[in-house]
Design a protein around this motif. Structure first.
Motif, PDB file in Angstrom:
ATOM      1  N   PHE A  20       0.829  -1.210   0.000  1.00  0.00           N
ATOM      2  CA  PHE A  20       0.000   0.000   0.000  1.00  0.00           C
ATOM      3  C   PHE A  20       0.865   1.262   0.000  1.00  0.00           C
ATOM      4  O   PHE A  20       0.587   2.221  -0.723  1.00  0.00           O
ATOM      5  N   THR A  21       1.920   1.272   0.822  1.00  0.00           N
ATOM      6  CA  THR A  21       2.784   2.454   0.851  1.00  0.00           C
ATOM      7  C   THR A  21       3.501   2.625  -0.478  1.00  0.00           C
ATOM      8  O   THR A  21       3.686   3.751  -0.948  1.00  0.00           O
ATOM      9  N   ASP A  22       3.904   1.508  -1.104  1.00  0.00           N
ATOM     10  CA  ASP A  22       4.527   1.589  -2.429  1.00  0.00           C
ATOM     11  C   ASP A  22       3.572   2.179  -3.462  1.00  0.00           C
ATOM     12  O   ASP A  22       4.008   2.814  -4.436  1.00  0.00           O
ATOM     13  N   ALA A  23       2.256   1.962  -3.246  1.00  0.00           N
ATOM     14  CA  ALA A  23       1.243   2.498  -4.163  1.00  0.00           C
ATOM     15  C   ALA A  23       0.874   3.944  -3.830  1.00  0.00           C
ATOM     16  O   ALA A  23       0.007   4.530  -4.481  1.00  0.00           O
ATOM     17  N   GLY A  24       1.530   4.495  -2.806  1.00  0.00           N
ATOM     18  CA  GLY A  24       1.300   5.896  -2.471  1.00  0.00           C
ATOM     19  C   GLY A  24       0.267   6.142  -1.393  1.00  0.00           C
ATOM     20  O   GLY A  24      -0.126   7.287  -1.162  1.00  0.00           O
ATOM     21  N   VAL A  25      -0.186   5.088  -0.714  1.00  0.00           N
ATOM     22  CA  VAL A  25      -1.160   5.247   0.370  1.00  0.00           C
ATOM     23  C   VAL A  25      -0.411   5.571   1.656  1.00  0.00           C
ATOM     24  O   VAL A  25       0.553   4.892   2.018  1.00  0.00           O
ATOM     25  N   LEU A  56       0.326   6.181   5.795  1.00  0.00           N
ATOM     26  CA  LEU A  56       0.139   5.313   6.957  1.00  0.00           C
ATOM     27  C   LEU A  56      -1.135   5.636   7.729  1.00  0.00           C
ATOM     28  O   LEU A  56      -1.742   4.744   8.325  1.00  0.00           O
ATOM     29  N   LEU A  57      -1.558   6.899   7.731  1.00  0.00           N
ATOM     30  CA  LEU A  57      -2.794   7.230   8.429  1.00  0.00           C
ATOM     31  C   LEU A  57      -3.985   6.572   7.739  1.00  0.00           C
ATOM     32  O   LEU A  57      -4.876   6.013   8.392  1.00  0.00           O
ATOM     33  N   ALA A  58      -3.996   6.597   6.412  1.00  0.00           N
ATOM     34  CA  ALA A  58      -5.065   5.924   5.676  1.00  0.00           C
ATOM     35  C   ALA A  58      -5.011   4.421   5.911  1.00  0.00           C
ATOM     36  O   ALA A  58      -6.053   3.764   6.065  1.00  0.00           O
ATOM     37  N   ILE A  59      -3.817   3.851   5.944  1.00  0.00           N
ATOM     38  CA  ILE A  59      -3.672   2.418   6.217  1.00  0.00           C
ATOM     39  C   ILE A  59      -4.162   2.091   7.618  1.00  0.00           C
ATOM     40  O   ILE A  59      -4.855   1.089   7.834  1.00  0.00           O
ATOM     41  N   ARG A  60      -3.834   2.937   8.583  1.00  0.00           N
ATOM     42  CA  ARG A  60      -4.288   2.717   9.962  1.00  0.00           C
ATOM     43  C   ARG A  60      -5.821   2.772  10.046  1.00  0.00           C
ATOM     44  O   ARG A  60      -6.449   1.939  10.693  1.00  0.00           O
ATOM     45  N   GLN A  94      -7.968   8.425  -8.174  1.00  0.00           N
ATOM     46  CA  GLN A  94      -6.729   7.886  -8.711  1.00  0.00           C
ATOM     47  C   GLN A  94      -6.316   6.608  -8.003  1.00  0.00           C
ATOM     48  O   GLN A  94      -5.670   5.742  -8.591  1.00  0.00           O
ATOM     49  N   ARG A  95      -6.667   6.483  -6.716  1.00  0.00           N
ATOM     50  CA  ARG A  95      -6.172   5.367  -5.919  1.00  0.00           C
ATOM     51  C   ARG A  95      -7.073   4.134  -5.942  1.00  0.00           C
ATOM     52  O   ARG A  95      -6.620   3.044  -5.588  1.00  0.00           O
ATOM     53  N   GLN A  96      -8.330   4.289  -6.316  1.00  0.00           N
ATOM     54  CA  GLN A  96      -9.240   3.146  -6.267  1.00  0.00           C
ATOM     55  C   GLN A  96      -8.730   1.987  -7.117  1.00  0.00           C
ATOM     56  O   GLN A  96      -8.676   0.845  -6.651  1.00  0.00           O
ATOM     57  N   TYR A  97      -8.342   2.289  -8.348  1.00  0.00           N
ATOM     58  CA  TYR A  97      -7.869   1.235  -9.235  1.00  0.00           C
ATOM     59  C   TYR A  97      -6.560   0.648  -8.717  1.00  0.00           C
ATOM     60  O   TYR A  97      -6.380  -0.581  -8.700  1.00  0.00           O
ATOM     61  N   ALA A  98      -5.647   1.516  -8.268  1.00  0.00           N
ATOM     62  CA  ALA A  98      -4.362   1.049  -7.768  1.00  0.00           C
ATOM     63  C   ALA A  98      -4.541   0.150  -6.550  1.00  0.00           C
ATOM     64  O   ALA A  98      -3.861  -0.868  -6.407  1.00  0.00           O
ATOM     65  N   PHE A  99      -5.483   0.515  -5.691  1.00  0.00           N
ATOM     66  CA  PHE A  99      -5.707  -0.272  -4.479  1.00  0.00           C
ATOM     67  C   PHE A  99      -6.236  -1.653  -4.836  1.00  0.00           C
ATOM     68  O   PHE A  99      -5.783  -2.662  -4.272  1.00  0.00           O
ATOM     69  N   ARG A 100      -7.161  -1.724  -5.766  1.00  0.00           N
ATOM     70  CA  ARG A 100      -7.679  -3.030  -6.189  1.00  0.00           C
ATOM     71  C   ARG A 100      -6.568  -3.880  -6.792  1.00  0.00           C
ATOM     72  O   ARG A 100      -6.480  -5.080  -6.523  1.00  0.00           O
TER      73      ARG A 100
END
Length: 236
Positions: free
Chosen positions: A83-88, A90-94, A140-146
């Motif tokens: 996730f961090t490599d995809a630009g997400v 840490l707060l969003a990950i938490r 922008q992140r929805q596709y990357a996250f999937r």
């Protein structure tokens, strides 16, 4: 990467065990990242000291004040890195972790079958619920996250609704990380021999065929072990 017997003997069966350095090597990141994600950290801003808690508590207790990580922790950390490599951030990950724990009823939700099927929805709902939509461009992140979820689960085996094994060499069946075997160290799946032992033996003996006969392992598996160990070195 092999454990001293006195440490390994304290590990609960089927949990696996990795130091921060071992986990970092397998995940192709730095031990500092592993320690920050699972140990928390302290920083100063405007003269004030701030404490950031770990994303979760490890499956294993500290050993001599050093972080010890279980297999499920390792897989969760693999997702954090992806996730961090995809630009997400840490707060969003938490935020996603906290919400996913509720949905999956599991302290380590990223490594569950539910997250495999519903991870993208869980992530977007967690961000919406937290009100932190400014943290990232959701469109922008929805596709990357999937893509991250699909790619990361591709080489994982799930049993009883949770990740049971990781096939870390391009998803091939020849090499496996299984907490039920060799304390979760990478092994030749059919033979149970640690990949590092095979690679080091070839380095010493100079012949794949000789090592294959010595360990009673197929030469193709010895070659996979060598390539796998070399890939870990090149990523360090």
């Amino acid at each position: 990467m092999m454990k001293h017997f006195q440490v390994a003997s304290q590990i609960p069966a089927g949990v696996g065990s990795y130091t921060a350095t071992e986990a970092a090597r397998l995940l192709r990141t730095s031990p500092r990242n592993i320690s920050r994600w699972l140990g928390g950290y302290v920083y100063r801003r405007a003269g004030e000291e701030r404490h950031i808690p770990p994303l979760w508590r490890s499956q294993l207790s500290m050993v001599d004040d050093h972080l010890e990580i279980g297999f499920r922790d390792l897989i969760e950390l693999r997702f954090v890195k992806a996730f961090t490599d995809a630009g997400v951030g840490l707060l969003a990950i938490r935020n996603c972790l906290e919400y996913a724990r509720e949905c999956a009823n599991d302290d380590r939700p990223f490594s569950t079958r539910l997250f495999q099927t519903d991870g993208r929805t869980i992530f977007l709902e967690s961000i919406e619920r937290s009100g932190e939509t400014r943290l990232l461009d959701l469109k922008q992140r929805q596709y990357a996250f999937r893509q991250v979820i699909e790619r990361t689960f591709k080489d994982l085996d799930i049993e009883d609704d949770a990740v049971a094994r990781w096939r870390p060499y391009n998803g091939k069946q020849s090499i496996v990380i299984d907490p039920q075997r060799a304390f979760g160290q990478p092994i030749a799946s059919k033979y149970g021999v640690p990949t590092i032992a095979l690679a080091q033996a070839v380095e010493a003996e100079g012949s794949v065929e000789d090592v294959a006969r010595q360990f009673e392992v197929a030469p193709s598996v010895v070659r996979d072990a060598i390539r796998f160990e070399e890939s870990l070195k090149s990523a360090a």
